[in-house]
Design a protein around this motif. Sequence first.
Motif, mmCIF file in Angstrom:
data_model
loop_
_atom_site.group_PDB
_atom_site.id
_atom_site.type_symbol
_atom_site.label_atom_id
_atom_site.label_comp_id
_atom_site.label_asym_id
_atom_site.label_seq_id
_atom_site.Cartn_x
_atom_site.Cartn_y
_atom_site.Cartn_z
ATOM 1 N N GLU A 179 25.844 -9.728 -49.632
ATOM 2 C CA GLU A 179 26.359 -8.799 -50.637
ATOM 3 C C GLU A 179 25.365 -7.666 -50.937
ATOM 4 O O GLU A 179 25.759 -6.538 -51.216
ATOM 5 C CB GLU A 179 26.700 -9.542 -51.938
ATOM 6 N N LEU B 90 25.567 -5.234 -48.195
ATOM 7 C CA LEU B 90 26.850 -4.548 -48.316
ATOM 8 C C LEU B 90 26.764 -3.460 -49.386
ATOM 9 O O LEU B 90 27.209 -2.321 -49.197
ATOM 10 C CB LEU B 90 27.932 -5.576 -48.677
ATOM 11 N N LEU C 93 27.907 -5.318 -40.542
ATOM 12 C CA LEU C 93 27.094 -6.503 -40.841
ATOM 13 C C LEU C 93 27.448 -7.659 -39.904
ATOM 14 O O LEU C 93 26.576 -8.424 -39.491
ATOM 15 C CB LEU C 93 27.272 -6.917 -42.303
ATOM 16 N N ARG D 28 27.339 0.469 -49.055
ATOM 17 C CA ARG D 28 28.387 1.099 -49.869
ATOM 18 C C ARG D 28 27.800 2.260 -50.670
ATOM 19 O O ARG D 28 28.405 3.314 -50.794
ATOM 20 C CB ARG D 28 29.006 0.072 -50.821
ATOM 21 N N VAL E 44 29.001 -12.687 -45.788
ATOM 22 C CA VAL E 44 28.441 -11.347 -45.643
ATOM 23 C C VAL E 44 27.431 -11.120 -46.770
ATOM 24 O O VAL E 44 27.706 -11.414 -47.930
ATOM 25 C CB VAL E 44 29.570 -10.302 -45.712
ATOM 26 N N ALA F 249 31.444 -1.210 -43.408
ATOM 27 C CA ALA F 249 30.149 -1.831 -43.699
ATOM 28 C C ALA F 249 30.178 -3.317 -43.331
ATOM 29 O O ALA F 249 29.226 -3.846 -42.743
ATOM 30 C CB ALA F 249 29.818 -1.656 -45.177
ATOM 31 N N ARG F 250 31.287 -3.977 -43.673
ATOM 32 C CA ARG F 250 31.414 -5.394 -43.324
ATOM 33 C C ARG F 250 31.348 -5.591 -41.812
ATOM 34 O O ARG F 250 30.661 -6.488 -41.304
ATOM 35 C CB ARG F 250 32.726 -5.963 -43.856
ATOM 36 N N ASP G 15 33.823 0.122 -47.337
ATOM 37 C CA ASP G 15 33.615 -1.334 -47.426
ATOM 38 C C ASP G 15 33.910 -2.046 -46.109
ATOM 39 O O ASP G 15 33.092 -2.815 -45.612
ATOM 40 C CB ASP G 15 34.510 -1.888 -48.539
ATOM 41 N N ASP G 16 35.094 -1.777 -45.549
ATOM 42 C CA ASP G 16 35.457 -2.540 -44.348
ATOM 43 C C ASP G 16 34.585 -2.187 -43.151
ATOM 44 O O ASP G 16 34.254 -3.048 -42.325
ATOM 45 C CB ASP G 16 36.957 -2.399 -44.016
#
Lengths: 485, 460
Positions: free
Chosen positions: B404, B407, B424, B411, B402, B420-421, B417-418
Motif C-alpha cells: 500500500e 501504491l 507493482l 498514486r 500489493v 500502479a498496481r 491506481d490500476d
Amino acid sequence: MKVSADTFGQDNDLGDDAYKYGFVSDVESELAPKGLSEDTVRFISAKKNEPAWMLDWRLTAYDHWLTMDEPDWQKPKFPPIDYQDAHYYSAPKSMKDGPKSLDEVDPELLAVYEKLGIPLKEQEMLAGVAVDAVFDSVSVATTFRAKLMEAGVIFCPISEAIQDYPDLVRKYLGTVVPYTDNRHATLNSAVFTDGSFVYIPKGVRCPMELSTYFRINEANTGQFERTLIIADDDSYVSYLEGCTAPQRDENQLHAAVVELVLHDNAEIKYSTVQNWYPGDKNGVGGIYNFVTKRAVCRGKNSKVSWTQVETGSAITWKYPSCVLLGEGSVGEFYSIAITNNMQMADTGTKMIHIGKNTTSKIISKGIAAGRSDQTYRGLVRMSPKATGARNYTQCDSLLIGDICGAHTIPYIECKNKSAVVEHEATTSKISEEQLFYLRQRGIPEETAVALIVNGFCRDVLQQLPMEFAVEAQKLVGISLEGSVG
Amino acid sequence: MAMPRLPEKQPEMSVTPENTLPFAGNLATAGKDPLGLELDWLQDIRQSGVVRYRDLGLPAINLEDWKYTNLLALGDMDYLTATPDHGDVPVDVVPSIFPTGNNDLPSGARLVFVNGMARADLSTMKDLPAGVTLEPLAQVIDQNPGLLKVHLGQLAIDTDRAMLALNNAAMNSGYVLHVAKGVVMENPIEIIHIGGIAQQPLACFPRNLVIMEENSQADMIVHHVGVGGASYFVNTVNEISLGQAARLRVYNVQDESHQAINITANWANVTRDASYSSFNLSLGARLSRFETYVALNGTGAMCKLDGAYLMRGQGHCDNTLRIDHLKPDTTSSVMFKGVLDDRSRAVFQGKIVVHRDAQRSDGQMHNKTMLLSDKAEIDTKPELEIYADDVKCAHGAASGHVDETALFYMRSRGIPDDLARNLLIQSFLAEVLERVNVDTIGAAMNDKVTHWLPVARGQI
C-alpha cells in the motif's frame, strides 16, 4: 490393601447407573491394575470422587478413543504402544518407600542436579526423598495458595477444582482441546489423573509466577496431566512448567493436555523446560512425550506466549498452538529443541488466525546431535476473515555430527489478501571458525560447543523467566555432552 | 500378440468398483492402444500400471502429497482416450510463445501435438543439428525400440504414485529427444501441445523421454495451449536423463484452456557436473499440477527450478517438487512466485532432501505469493529434510498483498491506481522472470505476463 479383581467385579454388579452415586472404592490402593478399560476409567473417577458429569465425559472420551486409529504421519517412528501394559493411576507413594536421604539416590542423577545448580532442598524433592511435598500423579503442593487466594487467583490441582469449582471446570474443560482432538488427547480425556487448574479473575495480575514440577515417580505409570488455565478480562499470569525424571528402562507414555483460555486483554505466558529421561545412548528406555497444548485467544487484544526448552524424552511430539479468535490477539511461540544420542523430536506450533489484525511470531531453534533426528512442523493459517493478520516465522536448525537429521516442514495456508506471512528457515552445521576461535583460547571443546549453541538459542532463552533461563542455559550444555570429540 | 492379456487379473486386484473408478474407461482401452502393441516389455509396463492404478485409485486428499489438490472434487471425469484420428483436425495457426508466428522461427525445431497426437504436417525438424533426434514416440517404437527399452520406465519408478501408474497403463503419445555426446544446440526446440479441439472430452497420456548424453547442451520450450472449447485431461510423464556435464534448460508455458486438467510429472536424473534447469510459467487450466522430481546423482550436479503462476477465475495451480541431494557438492536453487486473483488457488510444495553422504550440499528454496482477492488462496509447504551436517540449506516463503505504501507513492505521482498496481505486480514477478536466462524466451515470458495483467488505464 491392594485393589483386587473383586473391586472391579463389584463395580460391574452395580450396573451402569451406579456411578452416579459413586461407589466405595478401596482408597488405600496405590495403583490401578494394569490395563485400560472402561473399568479403569471408572476406577480413576471413583478414586477422585468425581461427579457424574465428569465420569460421563471421561467415558464418552474413552468410547471415542476406541474408534480412533493410532496416528502414523509423524516423523519419529516407534513400536506400537501397548496401552494394556501400563497403570493408569497411582496414588502418591507412601513416604516410607522413598529414599531416606540423598545418599540413597542414584549418583548419576545427583550429578545432573549438581550441574544444573539445583539447591539441596529442591534436589531432595526432585529425587523423591521424603519431604513435605506430594508427588507423581497427584499435584505438587501448591505452596502459596493463601497469598493467591487473597488476589482472587485460583491455583489448585484440577481434581480439587472439579470438586470446588465445578461450574468453571465444566464451562471450559475440553473447549480448547475437545475429547475428539487426537488419539493421545482423547486418551488423556478418559484417564487424566491430575494436573493444574488456574483461574485469574478480571483485572488481576497474578502476584507471582505459578510453577509446578511434574515428574514421573513410579515405574510403569502413564502420566496423563490435564492443565486448564483461564485468564479473564485484563488479567495476566506467567506459568512455569518443568519436568525431570529419574532413570529407568521401560518406555513411558506421557500424554498431557494443556488448555489455555484468554479473554479480552488477557495475557498468559507459558514456559516449559522439559527434561524427561531421554533413554540411554543406545536408545533404550526414555519417555514418550506426546502432548497436546493449545490456547484460544477468545478476547480482543489477548496475548499468549509459549516458550519451550525441550531437551529430554526419547520422543517429543507436541505442537503448542494458538487459535487467534479475538481481534488484535497475539500468539507467540519460542522453542529450543535439543536432541542427542537416539532422541527424536517432532515439534512446532500452529497459528490459526481467525480474528482481524491478529499477529503471531514463531522462533524455533533446533539442535540435533549424535544419532538423533528432529523435525520442526508448523502450521500458519490465515482464514478469510483474518484481515490485516501478520505472521513471522524463523526456524533454524543446527546439526552437530554427520549422522543426525534435522527437518523443517512448515505449512502455510493463506486465504486473506491483506494477511502477510513470512517464513524463513536455515540449516547449517556448527561453525568451524567459531569453534576454532574458542578452542585456541583454551576453552575445552564441549564448553565451546555449549557456548556456541547458547548463542544460537539466545533469542529463545531471553524469553524465559529468570528462574528458568539460568537452568535452561546449563541444560543446553549438559544435553549436548558427548556429542563432539 | 499381446492384446488380450489385460482382463485376466482385474477382478481380484480391483478395490474400487469398476463403474466408480475414475479413468476406468481409459484403462479398459489401454491394452488395445496401437502404441507398442508388439513390444512385450512395453505391454508389461502397461499391465503393471493397470494393476497398480486399480489398487491405488485416484489420489485423495488424505495423502500428504495431495493434501491441497483435490482431484475428486472435479466430479465425474469421463474422458475418451485420444486416438490418432482425434489429432487430425484442422489447425490454422500454430500458437507460439514467440510473437513472430509461423514464418520466422527463433526455435531450432518444432514438434506439434494436436489433442495429444503428433502432427508431422505442422512440425518442422529442418534445423536440427547432426546428432540430435526429436521424434514422436510412435516413430521411435517402430524404428528404434532398443533405445526406448533402455530408457522408458527407468526414472519414473515410484510405484506409489497413482498418476504415474495411470500413465504407465494408458500412455498413448509422446516424443523422444536424444542429444548425442558433445552436441551443443544453438537454438531451442519448441514442443507445442494444442488441446481442446474436439467434440467430446478427450484424455491424453503422453510419455516423453529426454536423453542428454555427455557434454551435450539443449534448450526446450514446452508450450501447452488450449484452443477449442472442449474439456480435456492431460497426464504427462517426462523422463529426463542427463549424462556427465550435460546441460538442459526447459521452459514450460502452461496456457491451457479453463476446461483443462493438466497433471505433469518430470523425473530427472542429473549426473556428475550436469545441470538441469526448468522454468514453469502457469497461466491457465482449471486444474494443473506440475511435479518435478530431481535426483542430483553425481558430484557437482546442480538444478535450478523456477516458476511463476498467475491465476484468476477458479484456476487451481499446484507446483510440487522434490530434490534429492544424493552426492556431495550438489547444488539446488528454487524460486517460485505467483499472483492470485478472484477465487483462484495455488499450491506450492517443495522438498529438499539432503542424504547422508551429500556433504557440502547447497539448497535454496523460495516461494512468494501475492494475493489480489480475498477469495484467493495460497497453500505452501517448503520442506527441508537433512541428514548431512556440512550443508547450507535455506528456504523462505511469504505471502502478502500489493504494498500500500508503494501504491500510495505512485498514486501521489499521478500514476492511475490500476496501472500502479500492475507495475507493482510486474516488479514483484521480475525477480523470478529474470532467472530465465535465454533472452528471447525471457522476453516472450514477459509478454505473457503483461498480457495476463488486468486492463489498466494509461497502459500502452
